[in-house]
Motif scaffolding. Structure first.
Motif, mmCIF file in Angstrom:
data_model
loop_
_atom_site.group_PDB
_atom_site.id
_atom_site.type_symbol
_atom_site.label_atom_id
_atom_site.label_comp_id
_atom_site.label_asym_id
_atom_site.label_seq_id
_atom_site.Cartn_x
_atom_site.Cartn_y
_atom_site.Cartn_z
ATOM 1 N N HIS A 217 0.821 -1.215 0.000
ATOM 2 C CA HIS A 217 0.000 0.000 0.000
ATOM 3 C C HIS A 217 0.854 1.265 0.000
ATOM 4 O O HIS A 217 0.392 2.326 -0.404
ATOM 5 C CB HIS A 217 -0.933 -0.002 1.212
ATOM 6 N N GLN A 218 2.083 1.151 0.461
ATOM 7 C CA GLN A 218 3.028 2.270 0.454
ATOM 8 C C GLN A 218 4.375 1.757 -0.046
ATOM 9 O O GLN A 218 5.297 1.499 0.718
ATOM 10 C CB GLN A 218 3.175 2.872 1.866
ATOM 11 N N PRO A 219 4.487 1.592 -1.369
ATOM 12 C CA PRO A 219 5.684 0.951 -1.931
ATOM 13 C C PRO A 219 6.939 1.805 -1.893
ATOM 14 O O PRO A 219 8.037 1.297 -2.121
ATOM 15 C CB PRO A 219 5.270 0.646 -3.372
ATOM 16 N N ALA A 220 6.785 3.090 -1.622
ATOM 17 C CA ALA A 220 7.950 3.965 -1.485
ATOM 18 C C ALA A 220 7.804 4.774 -0.208
ATOM 19 O O ALA A 220 6.705 5.192 0.154
ATOM 20 C CB ALA A 220 8.081 4.899 -2.686
ATOM 21 N N VAL A 221 8.913 4.965 0.482
ATOM 22 C CA VAL A 221 8.921 5.699 1.745
ATOM 23 C C VAL A 221 9.947 6.819 1.643
ATOM 24 O O VAL A 221 11.070 6.601 1.194
ATOM 25 C CB VAL A 221 9.279 4.770 2.924
ATOM 26 N N ARG A 222 9.557 8.006 2.050
ATOM 27 C CA ARG A 222 10.482 9.136 2.094
ATOM 28 C C ARG A 222 10.956 9.348 3.521
ATOM 29 O O ARG A 222 10.180 9.273 4.465
ATOM 30 C CB ARG A 222 9.792 10.423 1.603
ATOM 31 N N VAL A 223 12.229 9.647 3.687
ATOM 32 C CA VAL A 223 12.771 9.946 5.011
ATOM 33 C C VAL A 223 13.821 11.045 4.864
ATOM 34 O O VAL A 223 14.572 11.068 3.883
ATOM 35 C CB VAL A 223 13.377 8.693 5.672
ATOM 36 N N GLY A 224 13.852 11.947 5.817
ATOM 37 C CA GLY A 224 14.872 12.987 5.836
ATOM 38 C C GLY A 224 16.106 12.487 6.576
ATOM 39 O O GLY A 224 16.001 11.887 7.652
ATOM 40 N N ILE A 225 17.276 12.707 5.995
ATOM 41 C CA ILE A 225 18.534 12.325 6.631
ATOM 42 C C ILE A 225 19.053 13.524 7.415
ATOM 43 O O ILE A 225 19.417 14.550 6.832
ATOM 44 C CB ILE A 225 19.581 11.887 5.580
ATOM 45 N N ASP A 226 19.038 13.406 8.737
ATOM 46 C CA ASP A 226 19.525 14.467 9.613
ATOM 47 C C ASP A 226 20.988 14.180 9.930
ATOM 48 O O ASP A 226 21.311 13.339 10.772
ATOM 49 C CB ASP A 226 18.683 14.493 10.893
ATOM 50 N N LYS A 227 21.884 14.866 9.233
ATOM 51 C CA LYS A 227 23.313 14.598 9.418
ATOM 52 C C LYS A 227 23.777 14.976 10.827
ATOM 53 O O LYS A 227 24.718 14.383 11.351
ATOM 54 C CB LYS A 227 24.128 15.325 8.357
ATOM 55 N N ALA A 228 23.089 15.937 11.468
ATOM 56 C CA ALA A 228 23.436 16.281 12.849
ATOM 57 C C ALA A 228 23.104 15.124 13.784
ATOM 58 O O ALA A 228 23.852 14.831 14.728
ATOM 59 C CB ALA A 228 22.697 17.545 13.272
ATOM 60 N N LEU A 229 21.980 14.443 13.541
ATOM 61 C CA LEU A 229 21.620 13.275 14.345
ATOM 62 C C LEU A 229 22.647 12.164 14.161
ATOM 63 O O LEU A 229 23.053 11.503 15.125
ATOM 64 C CB LEU A 229 20.232 12.775 13.963
ATOM 65 N N SER A 230 23.076 11.959 12.915
ATOM 66 C CA SER A 230 24.078 10.933 12.652
ATOM 67 C C SER A 230 25.395 11.265 13.351
ATOM 68 O O SER A 230 26.032 10.386 13.949
ATOM 69 C CB SER A 230 24.303 10.798 11.141
#
Length: 242
Positions: A217-230
């Protein structure tokens, strides 16, 4: 196939052009060939040629870059090479080192490694490492990529319908590396000899929390990469331990 209705449907979600990096599944085009132990050079060449022709289609997608993998003929076997087309230029990322040998996944008979090593590269402003499918089961490799500064570990894969091990491995890779882990998987079964690929893309943040899973039902997922979190995760336990 890199054309036709199925390709158009699969890429229609990218039309707004806001994504920096698209992670595909492992060797995404054509049939899955290493289902039997015996290597078939004609099938291997056909598969490699199809992926070579597909580079143009990937480079024309409305994203800054794509992280994928493809089979390439090398001597008497194939190599499974991760790459990223950036601004229409081909960038080598990694070749797969670890190969299963069981029904449906007779990769030891089909593949070798011509370029050794696990390294990171800059892709669309993000420091990226790649683990190809089975390599996710080796957390020391994820830890190494984190020590090299990876913000994102991309994991193209071709796995079955049981997601338990893969979800655990993805979370562990993020925990030991302080990097986001994004994995995409094949879907479906093409014939009785082929595995039933189970989809189930996985997104884990740099703290090791699973934040999303793709499904039919949701074949693609968007996510933000927070480089500060990494960056912050790399100073936490257990990443900082040497």
């Amino acid at each position: 196939m890199p054309d036709g209705e199925a390709w158009a449907d699969a890429t229609a979600m990218l039309e707004d052009g806001t994504e920096d990096v698209l992670v595909t599944n492992e060797m995404p085009f054509g049939l899955w060939h290493p289902t039997r132990h015996m290597f078939n050079v004609d099938r291997a060449r056909e598969w490699a040629n199809l992926h070579e022709r597909s580079l143009d289609a990937l480079s024309r997608l409305p994203v800054r870059s794509v992280i994928s993998s493809r089979p390439i003929l090398s001597g008497n076997r194939l190599v499974n090479e991760a790459f990223a087309p950036v601004d229409s230029q081909y960038h080598f990322l990694h070749q797969k080192h670890y190969f299963p040998a069981e029904n449906g996944w007779q990769e030891q008979a089909w593949f070798e490694t011509a370029k050794e090593g696990f390294d990171v590269a800059a892709v669309a402003g993000v420091t990226v490492g790649v683990l190809l499918c089975t390599e996710l089961m080796f957390p020391e490799k994820a830890r190494w990529l984190g020590q090299l500064g990876a913000d994102l570990i991309a994991v193209p894969r071709a796995t079955g319908t049981d997601h338990r091990m893969w979800r655990t491995a993805a979370s562990m890779a993020a925990i030991v590396s302080g990097a986001y882990v994004v994995s995409s998987n094949r879907v479906g079964q093409y014939d009785a000899a082929a595995p039933n690929f189970g989809g189930g893309g996985i997104v884990v943040d740099a703290d090791g929390q699973e934040v999303a899973m793709a499904n039919r039902h949701q074949p693609a997922v968007r996510v933000g990469i927070d480089k500060a979190l990494s960056a912050a995760a790399k100073s936490k336990y257990p990443v900082y331990v040497r």
